[in-house]
Design a protein around this motif. Structure first.
Motif, PDB file in Angstrom:
ATOM      1  N   ARG A  98       0.827  -1.219   0.000  1.00 16.05           N
ATOM      2  CA  ARG A  98       0.000   0.000   0.000  1.00 16.05           C
ATOM      3  C   ARG A  98       0.858   1.264   0.000  1.00 16.05           C
ATOM      4  NH1 ARG A  98      -5.481  -0.077   0.848  1.00 16.05           N
ATOM      5  NH2 ARG A  98      -5.160   1.998  -0.022  1.00 16.05           N
ATOM      6  N   HIS A  99       1.536   1.488  -1.117  1.00 13.77           N
ATOM      7  CA  HIS A  99       2.434   2.637  -1.243  1.00 13.77           C
ATOM      8  C   HIS A  99       1.690   3.959  -1.126  1.00 13.77           C
ATOM      9  CE1 HIS A  99       5.779   0.085  -2.258  1.00 13.77           C
ATOM     10  NE2 HIS A  99       5.022  -0.543  -3.151  1.00 13.77           N
ATOM     11  N   ASP A 100       0.444   3.993  -1.557  1.00 14.92           N
ATOM     12  CA  ASP A 100      -0.329   5.225  -1.461  1.00 14.92           C
ATOM     13  C   ASP A 100      -0.481   5.670  -0.009  1.00 14.92           C
ATOM     14  OD1 ASP A 100      -1.929   2.905  -1.078  1.00 14.92           O
ATOM     15  OD2 ASP A 100      -3.759   4.023  -1.540  1.00 14.92           O
ATOM     16  N   LEU A 101      -0.794   4.717   0.872  1.00 18.94           N
ATOM     17  CA  LEU A 101      -0.977   5.070   2.282  1.00 18.94           C
ATOM     18  C   LEU A 101       0.353   5.267   3.012  1.00 18.94           C
ATOM     19  CD1 LEU A 101      -4.003   2.802   3.225  1.00 18.94           C
ATOM     20  CD2 LEU A 101      -3.984   5.268   2.803  1.00 18.94           C
ATOM     21  N   THR A 102       1.367   4.486   2.646  1.00 17.49           N
ATOM     22  CA  THR A 102       2.667   4.686   3.301  1.00 17.49           C
ATOM     23  C   THR A 102       3.245   6.049   2.949  1.00 17.49           C
ATOM     24  OG1 THR A 102       3.837   3.518   1.544  1.00 17.49           O
ATOM     25  CG2 THR A 102       3.248   2.243   3.491  1.00 17.49           C
ATOM     26  N   GLU A 103       3.004   6.517   1.743  1.00 15.06           N
ATOM     27  CA  GLU A 103       3.473   7.854   1.366  1.00 15.06           C
ATOM     28  C   GLU A 103       2.602   8.938   2.007  1.00 15.06           C
ATOM     29  OE1 GLU A 103       5.625  10.893   0.144  1.00 15.06           O
ATOM     30  OE2 GLU A 103       6.227   8.788   0.023  1.00 15.06           O
ATOM     31  N   ARG A 104       1.311   8.731   2.040  1.00 16.08           N
ATOM     32  CA  ARG A 104       0.405   9.713   2.629  1.00 16.08           C
ATOM     33  C   ARG A 104       0.740   9.978   4.089  1.00 16.08           C
ATOM     34  NH1 ARG A 104      -5.812   9.043   1.756  1.00 16.08           N
ATOM     35  NH2 ARG A 104      -6.285  11.233   1.785  1.00 16.08           N
ATOM     36  N   TYR A 105       1.052   8.910   4.828  1.00 15.93           N
ATOM     37  CA  TYR A 105       1.339   9.046   6.259  1.00 15.93           C
ATOM     38  C   TYR A 105       2.832   8.961   6.576  1.00 15.93           C
ATOM     39  CZ  TYR A 105      -3.626   8.919   6.709  1.00 15.93           C
ATOM     40  OH  TYR A 105      -4.956   9.219   6.574  1.00 15.93           O
ATOM     41  N   LYS A 106       3.658   9.092   5.547  1.00 17.90           N
ATOM     42  CA  LYS A 106       5.115   9.185   5.716  1.00 17.90           C
ATOM     43  C   LYS A 106       5.674   8.081   6.598  1.00 17.90           C
ATOM     44  CE  LYS A 106       4.725  12.957   3.386  1.00 17.90           C
ATOM     45  NZ  LYS A 106       4.734  12.832   1.953  1.00 17.90           N
ATOM     46  N   VAL A 107       5.262   6.853   6.332  1.00 19.42           N
ATOM     47  CA  VAL A 107       5.693   5.707   7.129  1.00 19.42           C
ATOM     48  C   VAL A 107       7.191   5.500   6.927  1.00 19.42           C
ATOM     49  CG1 VAL A 107       5.440   3.219   7.449  1.00 19.42           C
ATOM     50  CG2 VAL A 107       3.428   4.647   7.057  1.00 19.42           C
ATOM     51  N   LEU A 108       7.918   5.527   8.032  1.00 19.47           N
ATOM     52  CA  LEU A 108       9.369   5.371   8.002  1.00 19.47           C
ATOM     53  C   LEU A 108       9.805   3.960   8.341  1.00 19.47           C
ATOM     54  CD1 LEU A 108      10.245   8.624   9.973  1.00 19.47           C
ATOM     55  CD2 LEU A 108      10.484   8.261   7.515  1.00 19.47           C
ATOM     56  N   THR A 109       8.996   3.263   9.112  1.00 15.76           N
ATOM     57  CA  THR A 109       9.352   1.946   9.608  1.00 15.76           C
ATOM     58  C   THR A 109       8.073   1.184   9.937  1.00 15.76           C
ATOM     59  OG1 THR A 109      10.676   0.781  11.263  1.00 15.76           O
ATOM     60  CG2 THR A 109       9.519   2.745  12.003  1.00 15.76           C
ATOM     61  N   VAL A 110       8.193  -0.099  10.113  1.00 12.74           N
ATOM     62  CA  VAL A 110       7.080  -0.889  10.623  1.00 12.74           C
ATOM     63  C   VAL A 110       7.506  -1.487  11.951  1.00 12.74           C
ATOM     64  CG1 VAL A 110       5.940  -1.382   8.444  1.00 12.74           C
ATOM     65  CG2 VAL A 110       7.765  -2.882   9.192  1.00 12.74           C
ATOM     66  N   PRO A 111       6.633  -1.549  12.905  1.00  7.48           N
ATOM     67  CA  PRO A 111       5.245  -1.107  12.860  1.00  7.48           C
ATOM     68  C   PRO A 111       5.136   0.413  12.954  1.00  7.48           C
ATOM     69  CG  PRO A 111       5.764  -1.875  15.062  1.00  7.48           C
ATOM     70  CD  PRO A 111       6.980  -2.127  14.217  1.00  7.48           C
ATOM     71  N   THR A 112       4.111   0.926  12.326  1.00  6.08           N
ATOM     72  CA  THR A 112       3.697   2.327  12.467  1.00  6.08           C
ATOM     73  C   THR A 112       2.199   2.313  12.678  1.00  6.08           C
ATOM     74  OG1 THR A 112       5.464   3.292  11.124  1.00  6.08           O
ATOM     75  CG2 THR A 112       3.410   4.534  11.247  1.00  6.08           C
ATOM     76  N   THR A 113       1.736   3.125  13.613  1.00  8.80           N
ATOM     77  CA  THR A 113       0.296   3.269  13.823  1.00  8.80           C
ATOM     78  C   THR A 113      -0.088   4.729  13.624  1.00  8.80           C
ATOM     79  OG1 THR A 113       0.705   3.422  16.205  1.00  8.80           O
ATOM     80  CG2 THR A 113      -0.051   1.304  15.366  1.00  8.80           C
ATOM     81  N   VAL A 114      -1.202   4.921  12.936  1.00  2.00           N
ATOM     82  CA  VAL A 114      -1.746   6.253  12.706  1.00  2.00           C
ATOM     83  C   VAL A 114      -3.142   6.262  13.312  1.00  2.00           C
ATOM     84  CG1 VAL A 114      -2.392   7.983  10.995  1.00  2.00           C
ATOM     85  CG2 VAL A 114      -0.423   6.494  10.564  1.00  2.00           C
ATOM     86  N   VAL A 115      -3.382   7.175  14.225  1.00  2.51           N
ATOM     87  CA  VAL A 115      -4.677   7.269  14.902  1.00  2.51           C
ATOM     88  C   VAL A 115      -5.486   8.364  14.216  1.00  2.51           C
ATOM     89  CG1 VAL A 115      -5.846   7.598  17.100  1.00  2.51           C
ATOM     90  CG2 VAL A 115      -3.574   6.541  17.054  1.00  2.51           C
ATOM     91  N   LEU A 116      -6.625   7.953  13.650  1.00  3.93           N
ATOM     92  CA  LEU A 116      -7.501   8.870  12.917  1.00  3.93           C
ATOM     93  C   LEU A 116      -8.732   9.190  13.745  1.00  3.93           C
ATOM     94  CD1 LEU A 116      -7.490   7.076   9.436  1.00  3.93           C
ATOM     95  CD2 LEU A 116      -6.009   8.936  10.198  1.00  3.93           C
ATOM     96  N   ASP A 117      -9.168  10.436  13.666  1.00  2.34           N
ATOM     97  CA  ASP A 117     -10.400  10.812  14.359  1.00  2.34           C
ATOM     98  C   ASP A 117     -11.614  10.351  13.559  1.00  2.34           C
ATOM     99  OD1 ASP A 117     -10.753  12.639  12.277  1.00  2.34           O
ATOM    100  OD2 ASP A 117     -10.423  14.403  13.520  1.00  2.34           O
ATOM    101  N   THR A 118     -12.785  10.713  14.024  1.00  4.43           N
ATOM    102  CA  THR A 118     -14.021  10.250  13.393  1.00  4.43           C
ATOM    103  C   THR A 118     -14.214  10.807  11.989  1.00  4.43           C
ATOM    104  OG1 THR A 118     -15.246  12.044  14.450  1.00  4.43           O
ATOM    105  CG2 THR A 118     -15.162   9.931  15.613  1.00  4.43           C
TER     106      THR A 118
END
Length: 148
Positions: A98-118
Motif C-alpha cells: 500500500r504505497h499510497d498510504l505509506t506515502e500519505r502518512y510518511k511511514v518510516l518503519t514498521v510497525p507504524t500506527t496512525v490514529v484517525l479521528d471520526t
C-alpha cells in the motif's frame, strides 16, 4: 602525551558527528510526522456493522516479515480493542503493497500506527512500537474532543 591528545581530539570529533546525526534524525522524524498529521482526511466506506457509528480508526502498518509487528504491536492493539472495542476500529495495512498510504502518512518503519479521528484526520503517528497505554491515551484525546 601528543598521542593521547590526538586520541582525545578524535573522540571529541566522533562524539560531535554522532550528536549531529542524532539531531538531524530527530528533525527528519519530526518533519515527517508533521507532514503525516497534515495529510488529507482518509475517507472510509462504511460497513454494515458500523453504518451509523463514528469510530476512531487506527491504521496499523506492518509487513509479513516484521517480528515486532506480530509479537508486540498486534497484541497491544488487541488489548486496546478489548478495552474500548465499540469505539475503535483497527485497519491492518501491508506497508509493502500500500504505497499510497505509506506515502500519505510518511511511514518510516514498521510497525507504524496512525490514529484517525471520526472524520478521518490524523491525530497521532507512532513510528515503531506503540504500547496499549500510549494508544489508549491518543484515542481518549480524540474521544474527549468528540464529546465536547
Amino acid at each position: 602525551m601528543a598521542d593521547f591528545s590526538l586520541r582525545l581530539i578524535i573522540l571529541f570529533v566522533v562524539c560531535v558527528l554522532v550528536a549531529i546525526a542524532v539531531v538531524a534524525g530527530r528533525m527528519l522524524v519530526a518533519r515527517r510526522r508533521q507532514q503525516a498529521l497534515a495529510a488529507e482526511p482518509l475517507v472510509f466506506t462504511l460497513s454494515d456493522k458500523h453504518e451509523h457509528e463514528h469510530l476512531v480508526r487506527i491504521l496499523a502498518f506492518s509487513s509479513e516479515d516484521c517480528r515486532q509487528c506480530h509479537t508486540l504491536q498486534q497484541p497491544a492493539l488487541e488489548r486496546l480493542l478489548k478495552q474500548s472495542g465499540d469505539k475503535i476500529e483497527v485497519v491492518h495495512i501491508d506497508a509493502v503493497t500500500r504505497h499510497d498510504l505509506t506515502e500519505r502518512y510518511k511511514v518510516l518503519t514498521v510497525p507504524t500506527t496512525v490514529v484517525l479521528d471520526t472524520e478521518g484526520n490524523a491525530h497521532a503517528v507512532n513510528y515503531g512500537f506503540a504500547n496499549t497505554q500510549k494508544l489508549q491515551e491518543q484515542v481518549n484525546a480524540i474521544l474527549g474532543l468528540a464529546i465536547s
